[in-house]
Design a protein around this motif. Structure first.
Motif, PDB file in Angstrom:
ATOM      1  N   ARG A  59      -7.604   0.965   0.637  1.00  0.00           N
ATOM      2  CA  ARG A  59      -9.047   0.720   0.507  1.00  0.00           C
ATOM      3  C   ARG A  59      -9.342  -0.418  -0.448  1.00  0.00           C
ATOM      4  O   ARG A  59     -10.266  -1.202  -0.227  1.00  0.00           O
ATOM      5  CB  ARG A  59      -9.760   1.991   0.043  1.00  0.00           C
ATOM      6  CG  ARG A  59      -9.958   3.008   1.123  1.00  0.00           C
ATOM      7  CD  ARG A  59     -10.924   4.099   0.711  1.00  0.00           C
ATOM      8  NE  ARG A  59     -10.517   4.781  -0.510  1.00  0.00           N
ATOM      9  CZ  ARG A  59      -9.781   5.878  -0.554  1.00  0.00           C
ATOM     10  NH1 ARG A  59      -9.377   6.440   0.573  1.00  0.00           N
ATOM     11  NH2 ARG A  59      -9.461   6.429  -1.712  1.00  0.00           N
ATOM     12  N   GLU A  60      -8.553  -0.554  -1.503  1.00  0.00           N
ATOM     13  CA  GLU A  60      -8.745  -1.636  -2.467  1.00  0.00           C
ATOM     14  C   GLU A  60      -8.494  -3.000  -1.821  1.00  0.00           C
ATOM     15  O   GLU A  60      -9.263  -3.943  -2.018  1.00  0.00           O
ATOM     16  CB  GLU A  60      -7.805  -1.432  -3.649  1.00  0.00           C
ATOM     17  CG  GLU A  60      -7.961  -2.445  -4.746  1.00  0.00           C
ATOM     18  CD  GLU A  60      -7.032  -2.177  -5.904  1.00  0.00           C
ATOM     19  OE1 GLU A  60      -6.752  -3.130  -6.644  1.00  0.00           O
ATOM     20  OE2 GLU A  60      -6.583  -1.034  -6.079  1.00  0.00           O
ATOM     21  N   SER A 110       0.827  -1.197   0.000  1.00  0.00           N
ATOM     22  CA  SER A 110       0.000   0.000   0.000  1.00  0.00           C
ATOM     23  C   SER A 110       0.871   1.260   0.000  1.00  0.00           C
ATOM     24  O   SER A 110       1.626   1.499   0.928  1.00  0.00           O
ATOM     25  CB  SER A 110      -0.907  -0.002   1.235  1.00  0.00           C
ATOM     26  OG  SER A 110      -1.641   1.176   1.291  1.00  0.00           O
ATOM     27  N   SER A 118      -0.736   4.293  -0.926  1.00  0.00           N
ATOM     28  CA  SER A 118      -1.687   5.386  -0.736  1.00  0.00           C
ATOM     29  C   SER A 118      -2.923   4.829  -0.033  1.00  0.00           C
ATOM     30  O   SER A 118      -3.096   3.614   0.086  1.00  0.00           O
ATOM     31  CB  SER A 118      -2.081   5.999  -2.071  1.00  0.00           C
ATOM     32  OG  SER A 118      -2.830   5.076  -2.835  1.00  0.00           O
ATOM     33  N   LYS A 144      -5.825   4.944  -1.217  1.00  0.00           N
ATOM     34  CA  LYS A 144      -6.610   4.277  -2.258  1.00  0.00           C
ATOM     35  C   LYS A 144      -6.178   2.816  -2.399  1.00  0.00           C
ATOM     36  O   LYS A 144      -7.021   1.924  -2.542  1.00  0.00           O
ATOM     37  CB  LYS A 144      -6.435   5.013  -3.578  1.00  0.00           C
ATOM     38  CG  LYS A 144      -7.308   4.495  -4.682  1.00  0.00           C
ATOM     39  CD  LYS A 144      -7.149   5.338  -5.936  1.00  0.00           C
ATOM     40  CE  LYS A 144      -8.009   4.797  -7.045  1.00  0.00           C
ATOM     41  NZ  LYS A 144      -7.864   5.589  -8.271  1.00  0.00           N
ATOM     42  N   ASP A 145      -4.882   2.538  -2.362  1.00  0.00           N
ATOM     43  CA  ASP A 145      -4.386   1.155  -2.400  1.00  0.00           C
ATOM     44  C   ASP A 145      -4.882   0.372  -1.196  1.00  0.00           C
ATOM     45  O   ASP A 145      -5.287  -0.787  -1.316  1.00  0.00           O
ATOM     46  CB  ASP A 145      -2.858   1.129  -2.419  1.00  0.00           C
ATOM     47  CG  ASP A 145      -2.269   1.676  -3.693  1.00  0.00           C
ATOM     48  OD1 ASP A 145      -2.975   1.694  -4.722  1.00  0.00           O
ATOM     49  OD2 ASP A 145      -1.087   2.092  -3.661  1.00  0.00           O
ATOM     50  N   ARG A 198     -11.307  -3.597   0.836  1.00  0.00           N
ATOM     51  CA  ARG A 198     -12.582  -3.873   0.182  1.00  0.00           C
ATOM     52  C   ARG A 198     -12.637  -5.307  -0.338  1.00  0.00           C
ATOM     53  O   ARG A 198     -13.655  -5.981  -0.225  1.00  0.00           O
ATOM     54  CB  ARG A 198     -12.813  -2.872  -0.963  1.00  0.00           C
ATOM     55  CG  ARG A 198     -14.044  -3.106  -1.796  1.00  0.00           C
ATOM     56  CD  ARG A 198     -15.354  -3.085  -1.050  1.00  0.00           C
ATOM     57  NE  ARG A 198     -15.480  -1.927  -0.187  1.00  0.00           N
ATOM     58  CZ  ARG A 198     -16.253  -1.895   0.895  1.00  0.00           C
ATOM     59  NH1 ARG A 198     -16.967  -2.927   1.249  1.00  0.00           N
ATOM     60  NH2 ARG A 198     -16.315  -0.828   1.644  1.00  0.00           N
ATOM     61  N   ARG A 226      -1.803   4.509   5.968  1.00  0.00           N
ATOM     62  CA  ARG A 226      -1.874   3.803   4.698  1.00  0.00           C
ATOM     63  C   ARG A 226      -1.308   2.390   4.727  1.00  0.00           C
ATOM     64  O   ARG A 226      -1.605   1.598   3.846  1.00  0.00           O
ATOM     65  CB  ARG A 226      -1.171   4.603   3.608  1.00  0.00           C
ATOM     66  CG  ARG A 226       0.306   4.767   3.838  1.00  0.00           C
ATOM     67  CD  ARG A 226       0.973   5.461   2.669  1.00  0.00           C
ATOM     68  NE  ARG A 226       2.354   5.759   2.958  1.00  0.00           N
ATOM     69  CZ  ARG A 226       3.348   4.899   2.752  1.00  0.00           C
ATOM     70  NH1 ARG A 226       3.092   3.716   2.272  1.00  0.00           N
ATOM     71  NH2 ARG A 226       4.583   5.248   3.051  1.00  0.00           N
TER      72      ARG A 226
END
Length: 66
Positions: free
Chosen positions: A22-23, A15, A17, A19-20, A26, A49
């Motif tokens: 959260r991916e 990871s 960021s 965003k990474d 998820r 992060r």
């Protein structure tokens, strides 16, 4: 009635960021909900992060340990 709870903290090395992160989270939560039929949620460490804290819970009528 039995309540099963799993509280897990882990490091996400890939990871770079939020965003990474959260991916990754998820995909874990979707797998738990769809395949294992258990409830799950991200708990804390939302602004870091590389670290995640997830909680999983399910309820059952029997204590079958097969």
């Amino acid at each position: 009635m039995y309540i099963y709870l799993l509280d897990i903290k882990f490091k996400i090395d890939c990871s770079f960021s939020l965003k990474d992160k959260r991916e990754v989270i998820r995909s874990i939560i979707d797998y738990a909900r769809n395949s294992l039929k258990i409830s799950s949620a991200g708990l804390t460490d939302n602004d870091m992060r590389n670290f995640a804290h997830l909680g999983f819970v399910t309820i059952s009528n029997d204590n079958d340990k097969k």
